[in-house]
Design a protein around this motif. Structure first.
Motif, PDB file in Angstrom:
ATOM      1  N   HIS A   1       0.831  -1.221   0.000  1.00 37.26           N
ATOM      2  CA  HIS A   1       0.000   0.000   0.000  1.00 37.26           C
ATOM      3  C   HIS A   1       0.867   1.273   0.000  1.00 37.26           C
ATOM      4  CE1 HIS A   1      -3.751  -2.188   0.316  1.00 37.26           C
ATOM      5  NE2 HIS A   1      -3.284  -2.908   1.386  1.00 37.26           N
ATOM      6  N   PHE A   2       1.905   1.227   0.760  1.00 35.91           N
ATOM      7  CA  PHE A   2       2.787   2.404   0.807  1.00 35.91           C
ATOM      8  C   PHE A   2       3.425   2.660  -0.552  1.00 35.91           C
ATOM      9  CE2 PHE A   2       5.452   5.528   2.683  1.00 35.91           C
ATOM     10  CZ  PHE A   2       6.688   5.405   2.066  1.00 35.91           C
ATOM     11  N   PHE A   3       3.854   1.682  -1.217  1.00 36.04           N
ATOM     12  CA  PHE A   3       4.478   1.837  -2.532  1.00 36.04           C
ATOM     13  C   PHE A   3       3.487   2.361  -3.539  1.00 36.04           C
ATOM     14  CE2 PHE A   3       7.610   1.170  -5.666  1.00 36.04           C
ATOM     15  CZ  PHE A   3       6.985   0.685  -6.809  1.00 36.04           C
ATOM     16  N   ALA A   4       2.213   1.929  -3.447  1.00 36.32           N
ATOM     17  CA  ALA A   4       1.185   2.398  -4.377  1.00 36.32           C
ATOM     18  C   ALA A   4       0.897   3.879  -4.175  1.00 36.32           C
ATOM     19  CB  ALA A   4      -0.094   1.566  -4.197  1.00 36.32           C
ATOM     20  N   LEU A   5       0.811   4.291  -2.908  1.00 36.38           N
ATOM     21  CA  LEU A   5       0.595   5.718  -2.623  1.00 36.38           C
ATOM     22  C   LEU A   5       1.761   6.569  -3.132  1.00 36.38           C
ATOM     23  CD1 LEU A   5      -0.884   5.483   0.978  1.00 36.38           C
ATOM     24  CD2 LEU A   5      -2.096   6.142  -1.108  1.00 36.38           C
ATOM     25  N   PHE A   6       2.975   6.081  -2.957  1.00 33.19           N
ATOM     26  CA  PHE A   6       4.148   6.826  -3.396  1.00 33.19           C
ATOM     27  C   PHE A   6       4.131   7.011  -4.900  1.00 33.19           C
ATOM     28  CE2 PHE A   6       8.313   8.498  -3.104  1.00 33.19           C
ATOM     29  CZ  PHE A   6       9.020   8.036  -4.207  1.00 33.19           C
ATOM     30  N   CYS A   7       3.736   5.980  -5.643  1.00 37.05           N
ATOM     31  CA  CYS A   7       3.684   6.082  -7.103  1.00 37.05           C
ATOM     32  C   CYS A   7       2.614   7.057  -7.559  1.00 37.05           C
ATOM     33  CB  CYS A   7       3.424   4.691  -7.689  1.00 37.05           C
ATOM     34  SG  CYS A   7       4.797   3.542  -7.467  1.00 37.05           S
ATOM     35  N   CYS A   8       1.452   7.043  -6.896  1.00 33.91           N
ATOM     36  CA  CYS A   8       0.378   7.985  -7.269  1.00 33.91           C
ATOM     37  C   CYS A   8       0.818   9.440  -7.042  1.00 33.91           C
ATOM     38  CB  CYS A   8      -0.882   7.659  -6.467  1.00 33.91           C
ATOM     39  SG  CYS A   8      -1.648   6.098  -6.923  1.00 33.91           S
ATOM     40  N   PHE A   9       1.467   9.728  -5.915  1.00 29.15           N
ATOM     41  CA  PHE A   9       1.913  11.089  -5.609  1.00 29.15           C
ATOM     42  C   PHE A   9       2.960  11.555  -6.610  1.00 29.15           C
ATOM     43  CE2 PHE A   9       2.425  14.703  -3.028  1.00 29.15           C
ATOM     44  CZ  PHE A   9       3.768  15.026  -3.038  1.00 29.15           C
ATOM     45  N   GLY A  10       3.874  10.676  -6.993  1.00 27.53           N
ATOM     46  CA  GLY A  10       4.880  11.058  -7.980  1.00 27.53           C
ATOM     47  C   GLY A  10       4.282  11.328  -9.328  1.00 27.53           C
ATOM     48  N   THR A  11       3.254  10.545  -9.697  1.00 24.71           N
ATOM     49  CA  THR A  11       2.606  10.763 -10.981  1.00 24.71           C
ATOM     50  C   THR A  11       1.908  12.115 -11.020  1.00 24.71           C
ATOM     51  OG1 THR A  11       2.274   8.386 -11.161  1.00 24.71           O
ATOM     52  CG2 THR A  11       0.979   9.790 -12.623  1.00 24.71           C
ATOM     53  N   MET A  12       1.255  12.480  -9.927  1.00 26.05           N
ATOM     54  CA  MET A  12       0.555  13.775  -9.861  1.00 26.05           C
ATOM     55  C   MET A  12       1.546  14.930  -9.950  1.00 26.05           C
ATOM     56  SD  MET A  12      -2.225  12.906  -6.908  1.00 26.05           S
ATOM     57  CE  MET A  12      -2.758  14.586  -6.832  1.00 26.05           C
ATOM     58  N   VAL A  13       2.682  14.799  -9.333  1.00 25.71           N
ATOM     59  CA  VAL A  13       3.688  15.885  -9.388  1.00 25.71           C
ATOM     60  C   VAL A  13       4.213  16.051 -10.790  1.00 25.71           C
ATOM     61  CG1 VAL A  13       5.993  16.557  -8.623  1.00 25.71           C
ATOM     62  CG2 VAL A  13       4.336  15.693  -6.972  1.00 25.71           C
ATOM     63  N   ILE A  14       4.442  14.934 -11.464  1.00 24.75           N
ATOM     64  CA  ILE A  14       4.984  15.010 -12.825  1.00 24.75           C
ATOM     65  C   ILE A  14       3.956  15.626 -13.756  1.00 24.75           C
ATOM     66  CG2 ILE A  14       5.765  13.627 -14.770  1.00 24.75           C
ATOM     67  CD1 ILE A  14       6.983  11.687 -12.702  1.00 24.75           C
ATOM     68  N   ILE A  15       2.714  15.273 -13.634  1.00 25.90           N
ATOM     69  CA  ILE A  15       1.659  15.822 -14.493  1.00 25.90           C
ATOM     70  C   ILE A  15       1.461  17.308 -14.224  1.00 25.90           C
ATOM     71  CG2 ILE A  15      -0.825  15.707 -14.993  1.00 25.90           C
ATOM     72  CD1 ILE A  15      -0.646  12.682 -14.425  1.00 25.90           C
ATOM     73  N   GLY A  16       1.540  17.702 -12.981  1.00 21.97           N
ATOM     74  CA  GLY A  16       1.352  19.122 -12.640  1.00 21.97           C
ATOM     75  C   GLY A  16       2.441  20.024 -13.171  1.00 21.97           C
ATOM     76  N   SER A  17       3.639  19.487 -13.312  1.00 25.96           N
ATOM     77  CA  SER A  17       4.724  20.315 -13.838  1.00 25.96           C
ATOM     78  C   SER A  17       4.570  20.626 -15.310  1.00 25.96           C
ATOM     79  CB  SER A  17       6.064  19.619 -13.598  1.00 25.96           C
ATOM     80  OG  SER A  17       6.090  18.406 -14.320  1.00 25.96           O
ATOM     81  N   PHE A  18       3.860  19.809 -16.069  1.00 26.16           N
ATOM     82  CA  PHE A  18       3.648  20.040 -17.491  1.00 26.16           C
ATOM     83  C   PHE A  18       2.314  20.707 -17.784  1.00 26.16           C
ATOM     84  CE2 PHE A  18       6.729  16.572 -17.469  1.00 26.16           C
ATOM     85  CZ  PHE A  18       7.675  17.063 -18.352  1.00 26.16           C
ATOM     86  N   ARG A  19       1.575  21.189 -16.774  1.00 28.22           N
ATOM     87  CA  ARG A  19       0.268  21.797 -17.009  1.00 28.22           C
ATOM     88  C   ARG A  19       0.465  23.221 -17.514  1.00 28.22           C
ATOM     89  NH1 ARG A  19      -4.161  22.146 -12.264  1.00 28.22           N
ATOM     90  NH2 ARG A  19      -2.853  23.926 -11.721  1.00 28.22           N
ATOM     91  N   ALA A  20      -0.433  23.664 -18.435  1.00 26.69           N
ATOM     92  CA  ALA A  20      -0.331  25.013 -19.011  1.00 26.69           C
ATOM     93  C   ALA A  20      -0.647  26.060 -17.949  1.00 26.69           C
ATOM     94  CB  ALA A  20      -1.306  25.141 -20.188  1.00 26.69           C
ATOM     95  N   PRO A  21      -0.108  27.293 -18.062  1.00 25.41           N
ATOM     96  CA  PRO A  21      -0.416  28.341 -17.072  1.00 25.41           C
ATOM     97  C   PRO A  21      -1.869  28.738 -17.137  1.00 25.41           C
ATOM     98  CG  PRO A  21       0.825  29.256 -18.911  1.00 25.41           C
ATOM     99  CD  PRO A  21       0.821  27.764 -19.103  1.00 25.41           C
ATOM    100  N   GLU A  22      -2.376  29.179 -15.996  1.00 27.18           N
ATOM    101  CA  GLU A  22      -3.778  29.537 -15.893  1.00 27.18           C
ATOM    102  C   GLU A  22      -4.053  30.838 -16.630  1.00 27.18           C
ATOM    103  OE1 GLU A  22      -4.805  29.725 -11.862  1.00 27.18           O
ATOM    104  OE2 GLU A  22      -4.594  27.572 -11.483  1.00 27.18           O
ATOM    105  N   HIS A  23      -5.289  30.987 -17.115  1.00 27.68           N
ATOM    106  CA  HIS A  23      -5.717  32.209 -17.776  1.00 27.68           C
ATOM    107  C   HIS A  23      -5.838  33.327 -16.747  1.00 27.68           C
ATOM    108  CE1 HIS A  23      -8.368  34.942 -20.041  1.00 27.68           C
ATOM    109  NE2 HIS A  23      -7.743  34.437 -21.096  1.00 27.68           N
ATOM    110  N   PRO A  24      -5.578  34.567 -17.127  1.00 27.54           N
ATOM    111  CA  PRO A  24      -5.682  35.645 -16.127  1.00 27.54           C
ATOM    112  C   PRO A  24      -7.051  35.722 -15.495  1.00 27.54           C
ATOM    113  CG  PRO A  24      -4.495  36.428 -18.045  1.00 27.54           C
ATOM    114  CD  PRO A  24      -4.982  35.058 -18.388  1.00 27.54           C
ATOM    115  N   GLY A  25      -8.103  35.329 -16.223  1.00 29.48           N
ATOM    116  CA  GLY A  25      -9.435  35.419 -15.649  1.00 29.48           C
ATOM    117  C   GLY A  25      -9.858  34.190 -14.910  1.00 29.48           C
ATOM    118  N   ALA A  26      -9.026  33.176 -14.865  1.00 30.82           N
ATOM    119  CA  ALA A  26      -9.398  31.937 -14.207  1.00 30.82           C
ATOM    120  C   ALA A  26      -9.422  32.114 -12.702  1.00 30.82           C
ATOM    121  CB  ALA A  26      -8.418  30.827 -14.597  1.00 30.82           C
ATOM    122  N   ALA A  27     -10.147  31.225 -12.039  1.00 30.54           N
ATOM    123  CA  ALA A  27     -10.261  31.311 -10.581  1.00 30.54           C
ATOM    124  C   ALA A  27      -8.941  30.930  -9.941  1.00 30.54           C
ATOM    125  CB  ALA A  27     -11.381  30.364 -10.102  1.00 30.54           C
ATOM    126  N   GLY A  28      -8.589  31.654  -8.879  1.00 33.23           N
ATOM    127  CA  GLY A  28      -7.344  31.388  -8.156  1.00 33.23           C
ATOM    128  C   GLY A  28      -6.144  32.093  -8.700  1.00 33.23           C
TER     129      GLY A  28
END
Length: 334
Positions: A1-28
């Motif tokens: 279970h610990f190894f599975a959680l670690f893999c999911c967290f790493g995948t999310m970090v990698i995907i977030g680094s390649f996400r396009a910048p938010e639009h100026p009018g977007a929320a947040g």
């Protein structure tokens, strides 16, 4: 279970680094948030700064060239003006800055001064007859043309400087007495007047000491006594009603002179004071009489005179009782 959680967290970090910048009018999105400048921004900023510095350097260079051009034109105009004003100096070689050297200007000034002095001497003296001999005069000097020749005055002998004041005339005299030499008595009076004009309750001991030195200065005692009494009464018996605080120091001076120098000095002052009081009462000089009577009362308070003198003054006032006499009498009784 610990190894599975670690893999999911790493995948999310990698995907977030390649996400396009938010639009100026977007929320947040926070438009006021500061971001670090990138390499392109630093390059653009450095380029702008260098361009501004180059523009400022170019502007300064243009201004300096314009200044040099103005100075060059100014020197040229100055040289032309000097040549027009001084034709004799036109043959002088100009220097690099367009002006004559200091030595040449000094020599031309000396030459013009000598020529002017010679013109003054020739105008003040009568012309001499011409010599018939064929020989040349050794003293004759051929003058060069002057820069500016001014005609001498019509009557050179009449031009005289005003008489200079002699250094011995150091004492000031009014215009009406310029021809009268001041005597020792006049000097004593002026010195007494200057001391008594500065009299106050603060400098009373100093003024009394200066007056005591006058009696020991070598002048006759009666002369100094007359000068002190006349100047003291002139300061007190004025044409305005004086305040009591102004009269008290003069009464203290009379008491101090009586103690230091003897009763004859105080007797002379009191005799002159009584004579002035009698004269002011006869002339009906209100303020003079009031001030003289007040000074007499102050001397009685300081035990310079006895009650006998005051009673005699009261008896004289009662003989011819008028408004002025009543006023003086009330002041004495007070």
């Amino acid at each position: 279970h610990f190894f599975a959680l670690f893999c999911c967290f790493g995948t999310m970090v990698i995907i977030g680094s390649f996400r396009a910048p938010e639009h100026p009018g977007a929320a947040g999105h926070n438009p006021g948030a500061r971001t670090l400048p990138g390499p392109a921004d630093q390059v653009r900023r450095t380029t702008k700064l260098s361009e501004r510095a180059a523009a400022r350097r170019e502007e300064r260079r243009v201004q300096h060239e314009e200044y040099l051009q103005r100075q060059k034109l100014r020197r040229a105009r100055l040289v032309e003006a000097r040549k027009a004003a001084f034709p004799a100096a036109a043959s002088v070689e100009p220097t690099s800055n367009g002006l004559r050297t200091l030595s040449s200007s000094k020599s031309s000034k000396k030459r013009r001064k000598k020529q002017k002095q010679k013109q003054m001497r020739s105008s003040s003296t009568t012309p001499k007859p011409e010599q018939t001999s064929s020989g040349t005069d050794d003293d004759e000097v051929v003058d060069e043309p002057t820069a500016i020749e001014r005609p001498p005055p019509a009557d050179a002998k009449a031009v005289q400087l005003p008489p200079q004041p002699s250094p011995a005339a150091a004492v000031y005299l009014p215009p009406g007495l310029r021809g009268v030499k001041p005597t020792s008595e006049d000097r004593l009076r002026s010195e007494c007047r200057s001391l008594l004009n500065k009299l106050s309750s603060a400098n009373l001991p100093t003024i009394v000491g200066q007056l005591e030195k006058l009696f020991g200065s070598g002048a006759p005692r009666h002369v100094v006594c007359l000068a002190v009494s006349s100047m003291l009464l002139d300061c007190c018996c004025e044409d305005v009603r004086l305040a009591p605080a102004f009269v008290y120091p003069y009464g203290a001076v009379v008491k101090a002179l009586q103690v230091l120098l003897g009763a004859d000095v105080a007797a002379q002052i009191l005799r002159e004071l009584c004579l002035r009081l009698q004269r002011h009462l006869a002339e009906e000089s209100r303020h003079h009489a009031y001030n003289a009577a007040f000074l007499l009362g102050v001397t009685y308070m300081m035990q310079v005179v006895t009650a006998t003198v005051i009673f005699d003054v009261v008896r004289v006032l009662l003989e011819d009782l008028q408004e002025l006499q009543v006023e003086v009498l009330l002041m004495l009784l007070k």
